[in-house]
Design an enzyme around this catalytic site. Structure first.
Site, mmCIF file in Angstrom:
data_model
loop_
_atom_site.group_PDB
_atom_site.id
_atom_site.type_symbol
_atom_site.label_atom_id
_atom_site.label_comp_id
_atom_site.label_asym_id
_atom_site.label_seq_id
_atom_site.Cartn_x
_atom_site.Cartn_y
_atom_site.Cartn_z
ATOM 1 C CB THR A 108 38.884 14.612 -17.857
ATOM 2 O OG1 THR A 108 39.968 13.686 -18.039
ATOM 3 C CG2 THR A 108 39.214 15.936 -18.500
ATOM 4 N NE ARG A 110 33.070 12.008 -19.603
ATOM 5 C CZ ARG A 110 32.114 11.093 -19.678
ATOM 6 N NH1 ARG A 110 31.177 11.210 -20.591
ATOM 7 N NH2 ARG A 110 32.101 10.049 -18.875
ATOM 8 C CG ASP A 161 42.648 16.004 -22.731
ATOM 9 O OD1 ASP A 161 43.331 16.401 -23.701
ATOM 10 O OD2 ASP A 161 42.204 14.846 -22.653
ATOM 11 C CD GLU A 227 51.224 9.290 -21.523
ATOM 12 O OE1 GLU A 227 50.613 8.225 -21.618
ATOM 13 O OE2 GLU A 227 50.673 10.397 -21.634
ATOM 14 C CG ASP A 308 47.559 4.571 -17.586
ATOM 15 O OD1 ASP A 308 47.772 5.674 -17.074
ATOM 16 O OD2 ASP A 308 47.321 4.419 -18.800
HETATM 17 C C1 LIG Z 1 48.354 5.785 -21.899
HETATM 18 N N1 LIG Z 1 47.847 6.405 -20.754
HETATM 19 C C2 LIG Z 1 47.274 7.637 -20.732
HETATM 20 N N2 LIG Z 1 47.968 8.737 -21.105
HETATM 21 C C3 LIG Z 1 47.384 9.957 -21.112
HETATM 22 N N3 LIG Z 1 46.118 10.169 -20.772
HETATM 23 C C4 LIG Z 1 45.391 9.090 -20.409
HETATM 24 C C5 LIG Z 1 45.930 7.798 -20.374
HETATM 25 N N4 LIG Z 1 44.971 6.944 -19.979
HETATM 26 C C6 LIG Z 1 43.848 7.688 -19.789
HETATM 27 N N5 LIG Z 1 44.106 8.988 -20.061
HETATM 28 C C7 LIG Z 1 43.187 10.122 -20.000
HETATM 29 O O1 LIG Z 1 42.078 9.781 -19.193
HETATM 30 C C8 LIG Z 1 40.860 9.959 -19.897
HETATM 31 C C9 LIG Z 1 39.861 8.894 -19.491
HETATM 32 O O2 LIG Z 1 39.543 8.973 -18.134
HETATM 33 P P1 LIG Z 1 38.619 10.099 -17.506
HETATM 34 O O3 LIG Z 1 37.473 10.353 -18.443
HETATM 35 O O4 LIG Z 1 39.466 11.302 -17.288
HETATM 36 O O5 LIG Z 1 38.136 9.497 -16.210
HETATM 37 C C10 LIG Z 1 41.260 9.872 -21.381
HETATM 38 O O6 LIG Z 1 40.404 10.602 -22.186
HETATM 39 C C11 LIG Z 1 42.665 10.465 -21.397
HETATM 40 O O7 LIG Z 1 42.616 11.865 -21.519
#
Ligand SMILES: CNc1ncnc2c1ncn2[C@@H]1O[C@H](COP(=O)(O)O)[C@@H](O)[C@H]1O
Length: 363
Positions: A108, A110, A161, A227, A308
């Site tokens: 995401t 940032r 997000d 999910e 994940d």
């Molecule tokens: C259960 N699995 C999941 N379901 C939904 N969103 C997920 C996740 N695992 C991670 N993230 C998403 O990825 C962000 C962190 O990585 P980045 O800062 O983007 O690299 C989290 O804030 C969440 O929005």
């Protein structure tokens, strides 16, 4: 019997593709600890040591305790360009060491205002780091004077997000377009919808963004899908399928009607993350009840095992393959076929598909 005792092949040596890995969740605790030590010594952080905050061996974060790890901890530690570069390099090295030869990393965008980093600079820093890592691999293979066909190639997916405002979501799409068309630096390949499933989806805000994304030639689309019960209403799932995604992540709470729709689409990529789903309590009944068992033999879908957030859930991709062998009895040939089938749904283009078909094991 443990996964490794039941080994039908060397899962680490098996060349693999990873299509669902969140950058910030893929950073190992050891790497976070190293960052913390440096920042602590420089008087730059008051945070608790990551090895205390997230003890080694603790993987049972549920959806309530998982998401705050980012907003209240990891994002406060990975908060400037040098740390972003350092952690991204460590993530790439970890995937390569686990035998991953093709990685679609997602993140995401940032901004880091205190460090003077904009969202665009965040993306640029990651792309530069990927290029740096690929150069490092080139160099080491030249030094060894061998072809090393199995080296890691990495592409980037930008995540929107669920909680993003329309303005934020449009900015992510603008960044995806900006970095998609950059000739040889072209490593943004797709767009994702992620975030806490408990957050309501603002369909009016996000639909126009994803509909526009669908019109961008060469931009893949993957969505976190069903999910949790709270993000799996008919209305939400119909809306998401209406955006015409290429791939879906998790695909847990789907009834027969939606399952049928996925099958009828034909060729849809399903990014299934067993350890994440089991450790986070997103599925009941343990590994053997995971919906991987329902999907992996469905010819009309393409199942791709993924990690994940390996930094949180602690199971590298090699272990995910060991787990499906252990719990679903796949043979060596079935494992190889599973990996090879995943190539059909990568976003990285025809040349990359050809490279992978050349190096992935046949049986
Ligand atoms: C259960 N699995 C999941 N379901 C939904 N969103 C997920 C996740 N695992 C991670 N993230 C998403 O990825 C962000 C962190 O990585 P980045 O800062 O983007 O690299 C989290 O804030 C969440 O929005």
């Amino acid at each position: 019997m443990t996964a490794s005792e039941n080994a039908v092949l060397d899962y680490k040596a098996l060349p693999k593709i990873e299509l669902h890995a969140h950058l910030s969740g893929s950073i190992s605790r050891q790497c976070l600890h190293e960052v913390w030590l440096t920042k602590k010594a420089a008087g730059e952080t008051d945070l608790q040591d990551p090895l205390i905050e997230m003890p080694e061996g603790k993987h049972n974060y549920d959806l309530k305790t998982f998401f705050p790890l980012f907003s209240s901890y990891i994002y406060n530690l990975v908060n400037d360009a040098p740390t972003l570069r350092y952690t991204t390099l460590a993530v790439l090295r970890d995937f390569a060491a686990d035998g991953v030869v093709y990685l679609e990393l997602r993140t995401t965008p940032r901004a880091m205002p205190a460090a003077g980093l904009t969202e665009a600079a965040y993306v640029q820093t990651i792309l530069d780091t990927i290029a740096e890592y690929e150069e490092e691999q080139e160099q080491s293979s030249r030094d060894l004077d061998e072809g090393r066909p199995g080296r890691l190639r990495t592409k980037l997916i930008l995540s929107i997000d669920r909680r993003h405002t329309p303005a934020q979501a449009w900015r992510v799409l603008a960044l995806a377009k900006q970095f998609l068309g950059r000739g040889s630096d072209n490593v943004v390949v797709g767009i994702d919808l992620c975030g806490n499933p408990a957050a309501p989806l603002d369909s009016q805000a996000l639909s126009p963004v994803f509909e526009e994304a669908r019109r961008v030639a060469g931009l893949g689309m993957t969505l976190h899908f069903a999910e949790a019960e709270c993000s799996a209403s008919d209305a939400e799932l119909d809306l998401l399928l209406g955006w015409r995604p290429d791939r879906l992540g998790h695909v847990i709470c789907v009834g027969e009607r939606v399952r049928q729709q996925i099958v009828e689409r034909g060729g849809m990529g399903l990014e299934l993350c067993l350890s994440c789903n089991v450790h986070a309590g997103m599925v009941g009944g343990g590994f053997e009840s995971h919906h991987f068992g329902e999907w992996w033999k469905v010819d009309e879908a393409v199942v791709v095992l993924s990690t994940d957030d390996v930094g949180v859930f602690g199971s590298p991709l090699s272990n995910e393959y060991a787990l499906v062998t252990q719990h679903f009895g796949l043979t060596r040939a079935e494992i190889c076929t599973l990996v090879r089938k995943g190539v059909d749904v990568i976003f990285g283009g025809e040349e990359e598909k050809a490279r992978l078909r050349n190096i992935l094991w046949v049986d």
